[in-house]
Design an enzyme around this catalytic site. Structure first.
Site, PDB file in Angstrom:
ATOM      1  N   ASP A 149      38.415  12.807 100.879  1.00 58.13           N
ATOM      2  CA  ASP A 149      39.396  13.833 101.220  1.00 58.13           C
ATOM      3  C   ASP A 149      39.685  14.680  99.986  1.00 58.13           C
ATOM      4  OD1 ASP A 149      41.723  14.066 103.691  1.00 58.13           O
ATOM      5  OD2 ASP A 149      42.083  15.137 101.815  1.00 58.13           O
ATOM      6  N   HIS A 197      40.811   9.132 109.189  1.00 52.66           N
ATOM      7  CA  HIS A 197      41.152   8.901 107.786  1.00 52.66           C
ATOM      8  C   HIS A 197      41.019   7.404 107.498  1.00 52.66           C
ATOM      9  CE1 HIS A 197      43.440  12.819 107.206  1.00 52.66           C
ATOM     10  NE2 HIS A 197      43.382  12.741 108.526  1.00 52.66           N
ATOM     11  N   HIS A 213      30.699  18.242 117.276  1.00 53.39           N
ATOM     12  CA  HIS A 213      32.025  18.874 117.256  1.00 53.39           C
ATOM     13  C   HIS A 213      32.818  18.449 118.487  1.00 53.39           C
ATOM     14  CE1 HIS A 213      35.167  21.776 116.277  1.00 53.39           C
ATOM     15  NE2 HIS A 213      35.286  21.860 117.585  1.00 53.39           N
ATOM     16  N   HIS A 225      38.126  13.372 113.421  1.00 63.11           N
ATOM     17  CA  HIS A 225      37.888  12.643 112.169  1.00 63.11           C
ATOM     18  C   HIS A 225      38.908  11.517 112.052  1.00 63.11           C
ATOM     19  CE1 HIS A 225      40.811  15.818 111.253  1.00 63.11           C
ATOM     20  NE2 HIS A 225      41.303  15.012 110.329  1.00 63.11           N
ATOM     21  N   ASN A 277      44.939  11.835 113.463  1.00 58.99           N
ATOM     22  CA  ASN A 277      45.997  12.751 113.854  1.00 58.99           C
ATOM     23  C   ASN A 277      45.465  13.601 115.004  1.00 58.99           C
ATOM     24  OD1 ASN A 277      47.655  11.864 111.723  1.00 58.99           O
ATOM     25  ND2 ASN A 277      46.618  13.247 110.303  1.00 58.99           N
ATOM     26  N   CYS A 308      32.365  21.205 110.604  1.00 62.88           N
ATOM     27  CA  CYS A 308      30.974  21.483 111.012  1.00 62.88           C
ATOM     28  C   CYS A 308      30.209  22.085 109.834  1.00 62.88           C
ATOM     29  CB  CYS A 308      30.934  22.431 112.208  1.00 62.88           C
ATOM     30  SG  CYS A 308      31.284  21.618 113.783  1.00 62.88           S
ATOM     31  N   THR A 350      45.368  19.071 111.340  1.00 64.29           N
ATOM     32  CA  THR A 350      45.183  20.409 110.768  1.00 64.29           C
ATOM     33  C   THR A 350      43.756  20.910 110.924  1.00 64.29           C
ATOM     34  OG1 THR A 350      44.769  19.457 108.573  1.00 64.29           O
ATOM     35  CG2 THR A 350      47.032  20.113 109.072  1.00 64.29           C
ATOM     36  N   GLY A 356      50.075  16.216 113.848  1.00 65.00           N
ATOM     37  CA  GLY A 356      49.822  16.665 112.472  1.00 65.00           C
ATOM     38  C   GLY A 356      48.366  16.966 112.182  1.00 65.00           C
ATOM     39  N   CYS A 363      34.451  26.156 112.202  1.00 64.96           N
ATOM     40  CA  CYS A 363      34.978  24.807 111.952  1.00 64.96           C
ATOM     41  C   CYS A 363      34.544  24.346 110.560  1.00 64.96           C
ATOM     42  CB  CYS A 363      34.468  23.850 113.017  1.00 64.96           C
ATOM     43  SG  CYS A 363      34.928  22.149 112.668  1.00 64.96           S
TER      44      CYS A 363
HETATM   45  P1  5GP Z   1      44.203  16.215 109.546  1.00 64.07           P
HETATM   46  O1  5GP Z   1      45.508  16.739 109.064  1.00 64.07           O
HETATM   47  O2  5GP Z   1      43.502  17.225 110.422  1.00 64.07           O
HETATM   48  O3  5GP Z   1      44.300  14.862 110.173  1.00 64.07           O
HETATM   49  O4  5GP Z   1      43.338  15.975 108.256  1.00 64.07           O
HETATM   50  C1  5GP Z   1      42.570  16.938 107.659  1.00 64.07           C
HETATM   51  C2  5GP Z   1      42.216  16.432 106.276  1.00 64.07           C
HETATM   52  O5  5GP Z   1      41.105  17.172 105.811  1.00 64.07           O
HETATM   53  C3  5GP Z   1      43.325  16.580 105.253  1.00 64.07           C
HETATM   54  O6  5GP Z   1      43.647  15.306 104.697  1.00 64.07           O
HETATM   55  C4  5GP Z   1      42.744  17.532 104.207  1.00 64.07           C
HETATM   56  O7  5GP Z   1      43.109  17.197 102.883  1.00 64.07           O
HETATM   57  C5  5GP Z   1      41.248  17.393 104.433  1.00 64.07           C
HETATM   58  N1  5GP Z   1      40.473  18.583 104.151  1.00 64.07           N
HETATM   59  C6  5GP Z   1      40.739  19.857 104.562  1.00 64.07           C
HETATM   60  N2  5GP Z   1      39.782  20.691 104.149  1.00 64.07           N
HETATM   61  C7  5GP Z   1      38.889  19.947 103.446  1.00 64.07           C
HETATM   62  C8  5GP Z   1      37.687  20.260 102.763  1.00 64.07           C
HETATM   63  O8  5GP Z   1      37.226  21.405 102.696  1.00 64.07           O
HETATM   64  N3  5GP Z   1      37.031  19.237 102.145  1.00 64.07           N
HETATM   65  C9  5GP Z   1      37.498  17.946 102.197  1.00 64.07           C
HETATM   66  N4  5GP Z   1      36.782  17.023 101.561  1.00 64.07           N
HETATM   67  N5  5GP Z   1      38.643  17.616 102.840  1.00 64.07           N
HETATM   68  C10 5GP Z   1      39.319  18.603 103.457  1.00 64.07           C
HETATM   69 ZN    ZN Z   2      33.505  21.091 114.034  1.00 60.60          ZN
END
Ligand code: 5GP
Ligand code: ZN
Length: 114
Positions: free
Chosen positions: A30, A102, A46, A100, A87, A7, A95, A93, A4
């Site tokens: 982000d 935003h 987690h 978490h 998300n 994590c 990823t 959406g 992860c």
């Molecule tokens: P999700 O799509 O899961 O809601 O949001 C994941 C967010 O994590 C995305 O906005 C992406 O830009 C951010 N993100 C992905 N990998 C990393 C990383 O290694 N470092 C940081 N700071 N943000 C990340």
């Molecule tokens: Zn995790």
């Protein structure tokens, strides 16, 4: 959780730009900002997603929202307002499968449902 990415960020195995930390959450910038202020509040436990929040782990979600208010003030977006987004799952959406929230702000955000 071994694979992860969040994590690993929490455990400082991967660098990040942290703006706030307490016993329950870490807030980072982000990597791909979608607004002038785009922060992520990561739970230090987690939890894969909002879909599994229950009485055993909801403290982390509550603490994340306590942190949001502090972080928004610190980032200077509390007066004009901001958006908090979670998300959940593939259709939502999500990823990164680690809970978490935003925090998006610093401009008037467009209203979008999808
Ligand atoms: P999700 O799509 O899961 O809601 O949001 C994941 C967010 O994590 C995305 O906005 C992406 O830009 C951010 N993100 C992905 N990998 C990393 C990383 O290694 N470092 C940081 N700071 N943000 C990340
Ligand atoms: Zn995790």
């Amino acid at each position: 959780m071994e694979d992860c990415i969040f994590c690993k960020i929490i455990n400082k195995e991967i660098p990040s730009e942290a703006v706030y930390e307490d016993d329950y959450v870490l807030c980072i910038k982000d990597i791909n900002p979608m607004a002038p202020v785009h922060l992520l509040v990561l739970t230090k436990k987690h939890i894969c997603c909002a879909n599994v929040i229950d009485e055993t782990n909801s403290l982390y979600a509550a603490k994340a929202f306590e942190a949001v208010a502090k972080i928004a003030k610190q980032a200077g977006i509390d007066k004009n307002g901001y958006r908090v987004v979670n998300n959940c799952g593939d259709d939502g959406g999500q990823t990164v499968k680690h809970l978490h929230f935003h925090i998006l702000g610093g401009k008037k955000l467009p209203i979008e449902m999808a």
